[in-house]
Structures are given as structure tokens and as C-alpha cells.
Design an enzyme around this catalytic site. Structure first.
Site, PDB file in Angstrom:
ATOM      1  N   SER A   1       0.838  -1.193   0.000  1.00 16.90           N
ATOM      2  CA  SER A   1       0.000   0.000   0.000  1.00 16.90           C
ATOM      3  C   SER A   1       0.870   1.238   0.000  1.00 16.90           C
ATOM      4  O   SER A   1       1.982   1.232   0.541  1.00 16.90           O
ATOM      5  CB  SER A   1      -0.891   0.015   1.246  1.00 16.90           C
ATOM      6  OG  SER A   1      -1.556   1.261   1.378  1.00 16.90           O
TER       7      SER A   1
ATOM      8  N   TYR B   1      -1.765   3.419  12.139  1.00 18.42           N
ATOM      9  CA  TYR B   1      -0.452   2.926  12.554  1.00 18.42           C
ATOM     10  C   TYR B   1      -0.254   1.423  12.322  1.00 18.42           C
ATOM     11  O   TYR B   1       0.768   1.030  11.743  1.00 18.42           O
ATOM     12  CB  TYR B   1      -0.210   3.270  14.035  1.00 18.42           C
ATOM     13  CG  TYR B   1      -0.077   4.749  14.291  1.00 18.42           C
ATOM     14  CD1 TYR B   1       1.116   5.419  14.035  1.00 18.42           C
ATOM     15  CD2 TYR B   1      -1.161   5.489  14.767  1.00 18.42           C
ATOM     16  CE1 TYR B   1       1.234   6.771  14.263  1.00 18.42           C
ATOM     17  CE2 TYR B   1      -1.053   6.853  14.995  1.00 18.42           C
ATOM     18  CZ  TYR B   1       0.146   7.491  14.735  1.00 18.42           C
ATOM     19  OH  TYR B   1       0.257   8.850  14.955  1.00 18.42           O
TER      20      TYR B   1
END
Length: 231
Positions: A136, A149
Site C-alpha cells: 500500500s 499505525y
């Protein structure tokens, strides 16, 4: 070409399975629940070129069991596509982050692909092999942002794993890439995403087939069109 695909029951995984089958490849679709109706529809169309196999990438026993079964059957692979992933703890500030969510993300997004490669790499013996890790843009250190996160950091680590694998299997002429598939209309991406998962799947299979050949890369991180991504 025989393709092992994880996370194949929906979204991008389902689109990759459909695209690969349409092009004449065999697909071993790894899923946690083999009773899904969408893959069953593909199975009705493509018959024994699609094998729907129970596979939980968070369980080494599951991964090792499927690899052993395929080995006993004498099956070989031309490609491994590590697509299974989770996106959790969205919009959670660092002060509120539950570290169990971080551990879960790493369990699936990083350790999952590592388990798959550990057990299936010996089967990747067909010519012009490919090992694709679906990553990604969130894993780009250059474009880091304060949020997501667990997902972002696990994808950054996945990019490192891809780089290590590239160095490891380079002499075997196996192509290794981390691929940003775009922001897609899936359960993960949401309805506002601009990209159809089938469009991303076409690019990913093009990369797998080497119809798209990325130019000399600083790192093995590209988007689904083959354009280099910032690490």
C-alpha cells in the site's frame, strides 16, 4: 501458470482470481471460509482450474498443511500473490492505540506473507516465476502520515521483506514486487474510492505475466501500473 492467491474471497483477491482465470491460469484460492458464494460462482465457470482451499495466513499450521497437501499432489506454482490483509484501528491516535491491534495487523499483513513464502517457495518452480506482495502507499516512509499505525507500519515492513526476497531469489529469475493496488472500491477502501478492483487486478496480473516490466527500480515497490513507488 498456477497461482497461489491468499485472501481470495472478496475485494481485490476475488478480482485477481477472476482476471487470472479469464486469462487461462490455474488459481489456488486461499480463504479462511471455503463456503463463500462468490468463489463458487467462479468455480462453476472455470471448473478444476480453480481450487478453493482453506488457508488462514495467521496460522502456520494452516499454511504448512496446504503446502504439504499440494506437494503430495505434485503441484507446482508459477506465482504467489500475498493479498490477505487487515486494516484495523482506523482513525485512532497514538495515545489511544491498543497494541493488540498492532500485533494483529503484523500477524496478518507481515507474518502471514512470511509464513506463505516459507512454506510455498519450494513449490515456486515454474518458469518466469513471480512473488507479489500486495502492499500500500500507506507503507511509504516518504509519504508517512499520522494515522493507521498498525496497517501502515506493517506494510512498510512488508516492503522490506519484498526487498530481502528480491535479493534472495534473484538468481532463480523470480520476480519479486511489493505492489500498491490503488485506492479501490472494496470493503476496505470504501465506496468513495476511485478505482475499480478489476482494473487493479488487470495491472497486477499484467505484472505477474511480465506484460508490464517495471524499469530499473531503486526498490521493488511499484503501483499496479508498474510505476515506481516512493519507499
Amino acid at each position: 501458470m498456477n497461482i497461489l492467491l491468499t485472501g481470495a474471497s472478496r475485494g481485490l483477491g476475488l478480482a485477481i482470481a477472476a482476471e487470472a482465470l479469464e486469462r487461462g491460469h490455474g488459481v489456488i484460492a486461499g480463504v479462511r471460509d471455503v463456503s463463500g458464494d462468490k468463489l463458487a460462482t467462479l468455480s462453476a465457470t472455470y471448473g478444476d482450474r480453480l481450487i478453493i482451499a482453506e488457508l488462514d495466513v495467521a496460522s502456520e499450521e494452516s499454511v504448512a498443511g496446504l503446502a504439504s497437501a499440494l506437494k503430495r499432489e505434485g503441484r507446482t506454482l508459477g506465482a504467489i500473490v500475498n493479498n490477505a490483509a487487515i486494516l484495523n484501528a482506523r482513525n485512532t491516535q497514538i495515545e489511544e492505540l491498543d497494541m493488540n491491534d498492532v500485533a494483529q495487523a503484523f500477524e496478518v499483513n507481515l507474518y502471514g506473507p512470511m509464513r506463505v513464502v516459507k512454506h510455498f517457495l519450494p513449490l515456486l518452480t515454474e518458469s518466469n516465476g513471480a512473488l507479489l506482495n500486495i502492499s500500500s502507499e500507506a507503507g511509504s516512509i516518504t509519504n508517512a502520515y499520522p494515522g493507521d499505525y498498525p496497517y501502515s507500519i506493517s506494510k512498510t515492513a512488508l516492503n522490506m521483506f519484498s526487498q530481502q526476497l528480491h535479493r534472495y531469489v534473484n538468481k532463480r529469475r523470480i520476480q519479486v514486487l511489493s505492489i500498491h493496488p490503488g485506492w479501490m472500491k472494496t470493503d476496505m477502501g470504501g465506496e468513495n474510492a476511485p478505482t475499480d478492483p478489476r482494473a487493479s487486478a488487470r495491472g497486477i496480473v499484467d505484472l505477474l505475466e511480465r506484460r508490464i516490466v517495471p524499469e530499473a527500480l531503486g526498490f521493488q515497490f511499484v503501483d499496479y501500473t508498474g510505476k515506481e513507488m516512493p519507499i
